[in-house]
Motif scaffolding. Structure first.
Motif, PDB file in Angstrom:
ATOM      1  N   ASN A 123       0.822  -1.207   0.000  1.00 56.07           N
ATOM      2  CA  ASN A 123       0.000   0.000   0.000  1.00 56.07           C
ATOM      3  C   ASN A 123       0.861   1.265   0.000  1.00 56.07           C
ATOM      4  OD1 ASN A 123      -2.276  -1.571   0.037  1.00 56.07           O
ATOM      5  ND2 ASN A 123      -2.715  -1.278   2.206  1.00 56.07           N
ATOM      6  N   ILE A 124       1.864   1.305   0.866  1.00 57.86           N
ATOM      7  CA  ILE A 124       2.700   2.511   0.955  1.00 57.86           C
ATOM      8  C   ILE A 124       3.531   2.686  -0.313  1.00 57.86           C
ATOM      9  CG2 ILE A 124       4.703   1.430   2.084  1.00 57.86           C
ATOM     10  CD1 ILE A 124       4.876   3.914   3.843  1.00 57.86           C
ATOM     11  N   ASN A 125       3.958   1.588  -0.931  1.00 56.84           N
ATOM     12  CA  ASN A 125       4.702   1.680  -2.191  1.00 56.84           C
ATOM     13  C   ASN A 125       3.812   2.210  -3.310  1.00 56.84           C
ATOM     14  OD1 ASN A 125       7.068   0.719  -1.042  1.00 56.84           O
ATOM     15  ND2 ASN A 125       6.592  -1.425  -1.519  1.00 56.84           N
ATOM     16  N   ALA A 126       2.570   1.728  -3.358  1.00 53.57           N
ATOM     17  CA  ALA A 126       1.629   2.203  -4.378  1.00 53.57           C
ATOM     18  C   ALA A 126       1.326   3.688  -4.184  1.00 53.57           C
ATOM     19  CB  ALA A 126       0.335   1.383  -4.325  1.00 53.57           C
ATOM     20  N   PHE A 127       1.194   4.108  -2.931  1.00 51.31           N
ATOM     21  CA  PHE A 127       0.889   5.519  -2.629  1.00 51.31           C
ATOM     22  C   PHE A 127       2.058   6.419  -3.036  1.00 51.31           C
ATOM     23  CE2 PHE A 127       0.645   9.253   0.070  1.00 51.31           C
ATOM     24  CZ  PHE A 127      -0.694   9.606  -0.039  1.00 51.31           C
ATOM     25  N   GLU A 128       3.278   6.033  -2.677  1.00 54.72           N
ATOM     26  CA  GLU A 128       4.443   6.853  -3.016  1.00 54.72           C
ATOM     27  C   GLU A 128       4.655   6.926  -4.521  1.00 54.72           C
ATOM     28  OE1 GLU A 128       7.202   6.200   0.984  1.00 54.72           O
ATOM     29  OE2 GLU A 128       7.608   5.037  -0.833  1.00 54.72           O
ATOM     30  N   GLN A 129       4.380   5.835  -5.216  1.00 49.57           N
ATOM     31  CA  GLN A 129       4.541   5.830  -6.672  1.00 49.57           C
ATOM     32  C   GLN A 129       3.493   6.719  -7.340  1.00 49.57           C
ATOM     33  OE1 GLN A 129       4.512   1.934  -8.372  1.00 49.57           O
ATOM     34  NE2 GLN A 129       4.950   2.626 -10.439  1.00 49.57           N
ATOM     35  N   ALA A 130       2.272   6.718  -6.820  1.00 47.87           N
ATOM     36  CA  ALA A 130       1.193   7.501  -7.425  1.00 47.87           C
ATOM     37  C   ALA A 130       1.335   8.995  -7.155  1.00 47.87           C
ATOM     38  CB  ALA A 130      -0.159   7.010  -6.912  1.00 47.87           C
ATOM     39  N   THR A 131       1.875   9.354  -5.991  1.00 46.29           N
ATOM     40  CA  THR A 131       1.945  10.774  -5.605  1.00 46.29           C
ATOM     41  C   THR A 131       3.314  11.402  -5.821  1.00 46.29           C
ATOM     42  OG1 THR A 131       2.441  10.147  -3.313  1.00 46.29           O
ATOM     43  CG2 THR A 131       0.131  10.500  -3.895  1.00 46.29           C
ATOM     44  N   GLY A 132       4.388  10.600  -5.840  1.00 52.50           N
ATOM     45  CA  GLY A 132       5.723  11.154  -5.983  1.00 52.50           C
ATOM     46  C   GLY A 132       6.282  11.748  -4.707  1.00 52.50           C
ATOM     47  N   VAL A 133       5.749  11.365  -3.547  1.00 53.49           N
ATOM     48  CA  VAL A 133       6.245  11.852  -2.262  1.00 53.49           C
ATOM     49  C   VAL A 133       6.693  10.664  -1.415  1.00 53.49           C
ATOM     50  CG1 VAL A 133       4.755  13.874  -2.292  1.00 53.49           C
ATOM     51  CG2 VAL A 133       3.946  11.779  -1.199  1.00 53.49           C
ATOM     52  N   ASP A 134       7.367  10.963  -0.312  1.00 51.68           N
ATOM     53  CA  ASP A 134       7.795   9.918   0.619  1.00 51.68           C
ATOM     54  C   ASP A 134       6.886   9.920   1.842  1.00 51.68           C
ATOM     55  OD1 ASP A 134       9.975   9.216  -0.967  1.00 51.68           O
ATOM     56  OD2 ASP A 134      11.224  10.784  -0.088  1.00 51.68           O
ATOM     57  N   VAL A 135       6.460   8.738   2.256  1.00 48.84           N
ATOM     58  CA  VAL A 135       5.630   8.597   3.456  1.00 48.84           C
ATOM     59  C   VAL A 135       6.507   8.045   4.567  1.00 48.84           C
ATOM     60  CG1 VAL A 135       3.589   7.529   4.468  1.00 48.84           C
ATOM     61  CG2 VAL A 135       3.575   8.183   2.062  1.00 48.84           C
ATOM     62  N   ILE A 136       6.603   8.797   5.664  1.00 50.49           N
ATOM     63  CA  ILE A 136       7.468   8.418   6.789  1.00 50.49           C
ATOM     64  C   ILE A 136       6.585   7.951   7.943  1.00 50.49           C
ATOM     65  CG2 ILE A 136       9.211   9.219   8.418  1.00 50.49           C
ATOM     66  CD1 ILE A 136       9.984  11.333   6.336  1.00 50.49           C
ATOM     67  N   VAL A 137       6.710   6.679   8.285  1.00 48.75           N
ATOM     68  CA  VAL A 137       5.946   6.096   9.392  1.00 48.75           C
ATOM     69  C   VAL A 137       6.939   5.790  10.508  1.00 48.75           C
ATOM     70  CG1 VAL A 137       4.393   4.266  10.117  1.00 48.75           C
ATOM     71  CG2 VAL A 137       4.311   5.085   7.758  1.00 48.75           C
ATOM     72  N   ASP A 138       6.837   6.547  11.610  1.00 53.42           N
ATOM     73  CA  ASP A 138       7.769   6.343  12.723  1.00 53.42           C
ATOM     74  C   ASP A 138       6.984   6.055  13.999  1.00 53.42           C
ATOM     75  OD1 ASP A 138       6.668   8.770  13.338  1.00 53.42           O
ATOM     76  OD2 ASP A 138       8.467   9.937  12.856  1.00 53.42           O
ATOM     77  N   ASP A 139       7.641   6.228  15.142  1.00 52.92           N
ATOM     78  CA  ASP A 139       7.013   5.919  16.426  1.00 52.92           C
ATOM     79  C   ASP A 139       6.151   7.053  16.970  1.00 52.92           C
ATOM     80  OD1 ASP A 139       8.269   3.474  16.397  1.00 52.92           O
ATOM     81  OD2 ASP A 139      10.043   4.200  17.479  1.00 52.92           O
ATOM     82  N   THR A 140       6.045   8.142  16.249  1.00 50.92           N
ATOM     83  CA  THR A 140       5.209   9.260  16.710  1.00 50.92           C
ATOM     84  C   THR A 140       3.755   8.815  16.768  1.00 50.92           C
ATOM     85  OG1 THR A 140       6.719  10.813  15.645  1.00 50.92           O
ATOM     86  CG2 THR A 140       4.542  11.641  16.319  1.00 50.92           C
ATOM     87  N   PRO A 141       3.117   8.893  17.927  1.00 48.61           N
ATOM     88  CA  PRO A 141       1.741   8.397  18.029  1.00 48.61           C
ATOM     89  C   PRO A 141       0.743   9.295  17.307  1.00 48.61           C
ATOM     90  CG  PRO A 141       2.414   9.446  20.081  1.00 48.61           C
ATOM     91  CD  PRO A 141       3.629   9.402  19.215  1.00 48.61           C
ATOM     92  N   GLY A 142      -0.199   8.644  16.625  1.00 49.88           N
ATOM     93  CA  GLY A 142      -1.327   9.362  16.041  1.00 49.88           C
ATOM     94  C   GLY A 142      -1.008  10.185  14.824  1.00 49.88           C
TER      95      GLY A 142
END
Length: 519
Positions: free
Chosen positions: A231-250
């Motif tokens: 899902n995250i790979n498809a999203f980054e490919q479609a939008t051209g941005v990077d999605v950063i998922v870290d330990d920050t809650p919420g």
């Protein structure tokens, strides 16, 4: 006898069966009554529970109505208070405007008086010059008569004598006149610029390279990532941005230097989170929908900016390009907001000096139009902007001002200088832009090296964040007259060779120290 026994047996059997049947029916009736009573008791208990819940619900409803009334009263009171404050603010603002107009009239009168004073100083200088020339002629004749010297030899001796005697007087006179003229011109220029800035106070805002998206819960992070990250790979490919998922809650981050792509990614991700269905096919649909919405927003941003500045006659496609500036920044300053600010300042400056307000305002508003597409077209943004405006048949004087505001082509008209000055005012005011530490240090080093390249300079210090350069010279090599020329030469070299926001003050210091001991 046998028949009698048979009859008696039949009677006894029937009686027994009847008694058995009667007992069986009695037991069934008692069982039915017990079950019926249990059902009645159960129903009564359920009815009591329902009644209790209804009473609780009515109590909560009454409490909610009371709370709602309290909140409504508080909102009304707050609205009344805010309205009163706004009225007081408007009244004070009107008073300030009236006072400013009165002060402006007084300053104009003072400027006229200062101009008369400068004219008187010029006349005085002319008179002094004539007196010096007269003294020179008399001294020349006297020397020729007494010493029987040639005219050339007498002129050389006289010039040297006059230079020695008048050097200090001329320096003080020159510095005083220069200071008087500078104070008067600075005062008038400062008044004009302050009036222009006061007429438009824009908010200071900056865009970073990451956008935060809030999540309803941390479980949503796993759904966004998807199985094996699909899902995250498809999203980054479609939008051209990077999605950063870290330990920050919420929350998660959408990172990228292109503000339009980040905005599309944010809208698409918010849609996916709200819908709950997150898979590659749904991601593509959400991204396409977000792109259409952003295109509509870009047009709305452009139309709003044109309406706020009061500029008319622009082509609809050109307005869309203007809207794209909402998603561009320069040193943290939003380009669309910067363009509006420059337009208002340029209009105020043009009004003060009698230039064409419409041309200056429109050119200032469109001066950075090339930055909307400079990542797609090679070349300086001023030249790109010139080509865009030619395509949409914009006035040649406006195109000239846009193309020359960074001196990519020579400036010709007064509006060209106004646009350049308004752009510098907007970009160099405190809080408008931010600068990286590397470029900041590099700029200071270049300023110091430029000043050190002149003969007689001992030390150079760039201070006030590069707004001022202190130049210390050797008193044996540089005299007082030469310090003035040196400051001018350094300033011209900085102007021609370096790039910097605002202006740089060059301060040349010549200090002679004499030390002796009394024994």
């Amino acid at each position: 006898m046998e028949y009698l026994l048979l009859v008696v047996g039949l009677l006894l059997g029937g009686s027994g069966f009847y008694l058995f049947k009667l007992n069986q029916e009695k037991r069934d009736e008692e069982k039915f009554n017990r079950q019926h009573n249990e059902k009645i008791k159960k129903a009564e208990k359920e009815l009591a529970d329902i009644t209790r819940k209804v009473d609780n619900a009515k109590t909560k409803l009454r409490e909610a109505e009371i709370d709602a009334k309290k909140v409504a009263v508080e909102i009304i009171e707050e609205a009344k208070t805010n309205e009163n404050k706004r009225r007081e603010h408007l009244a004070k603002h009107e008073e300030r405007i009236i006072r400013k107009e009165e002060n402006l009239d007084k300053k104009m009168d003072e400027a006229e008086k200062n101009l008369l004073h400068i004219n008187d100083l010029k006349k005085s200088i002319e008179n002094d010059k004539k007196e010096v020339e007269s003294m020179f002629d008399k001294q020349k004749k006297k020397l020729v008569e007494i010493a029987n010297l040639s005219e050339e030899k007498a002129r050389e001796i006289l010039l040297k004598q006059i230079e020695e005697e008048s050097k200090e007087i001329l320096i003080r006179r020159y510095q005083q006149i220069e200071q008087d003229i500078k104070e008067d011109s600075d005062k008038k220029a400062r008044n004009i610029i302050v009036q222009a800035i006061q007429k438009y106070a824009a908010e200071v805002a900056s865009e970073s390279t990451a956008t935060v998206v809030s999540l309803p819960n941390d479980e949503m992070k796993g759904r966004i990532i998807g199985r094996e990250g699909r899902n995250i790979n498809a999203f980054e490919q479609a939008t051209g941005v990077d999605v950063i998922v870290d330990d920050t809650p919420g929350s998660i981050l959408i990172a990228g230097f292109n503000l339009v792509r980040r905005f599309v990614g944010k809208r698409a991700l918010e849609t996916l989170i709200e819908d709950g269905r997150i898979h590659p096919a749904r991601i593509e649909e959400a991204v396409e929908k977000a792109k259409k919405e952003v295109n509509v927003l870009i047009k709305e941003f452009g139309e709003k900016a044109v309406y706020e500045t009061g500029i008319t006659g622009l082509h609809p496609d050109l307005i869309k390009i203007v809207g794209r500036l909402r998603f561009r920044t320069s040193y943290g300053q939003n380009i669309l907001k910067h363009s509006k600010e420059v337009a208002f300042i340029a209009a105020a400056l043009a009004a003060e000096i009698g230039a064409d307000i419409k041309i200056a305002k429109t050119a200032a508003f469109l001066h950075d139009i090339g930055k909307a597409v400079d990542h797609e077209i090679d070349g300086p943004h001023a030249i790109i902007g010139r080509d865009i405006l030619k395509k949409y048949k914009i006035s040649p004087r406006i195109i000239q001002a846009v193309a020359s505001h960074h001196e990519d082509i020579p400036m010709k008209n007064v509006e060209d200088y106004i646009v350049q000055a308004a752009d510098a005012i907007s970009g160099s005011r405190p809080g408008a832009r931010r600068e990286s530490i590397e470029s900041y240090i590099k700029r200071l080093k270049e300023l110091e090296e430029t000043a050190l390249s002149f003969d007689g300079v001992e030390n150079v210090y760039a201070i006030q964040a590069g707004r001022e350069v202190r130049v210390f010279v050797s008193p044996d090599e540089i005299d007082d007259i030469t310090t003035i020329k040196l400051a001018n030469d350094i300033a011209k070299k900085i102007e021609s060779e370096l790039s910097y926001p605002g202006q740089v003050k060059v301060h040349v210091v010549r200090e002679k120290r004499a030390v002796e001991y009394a024994r």
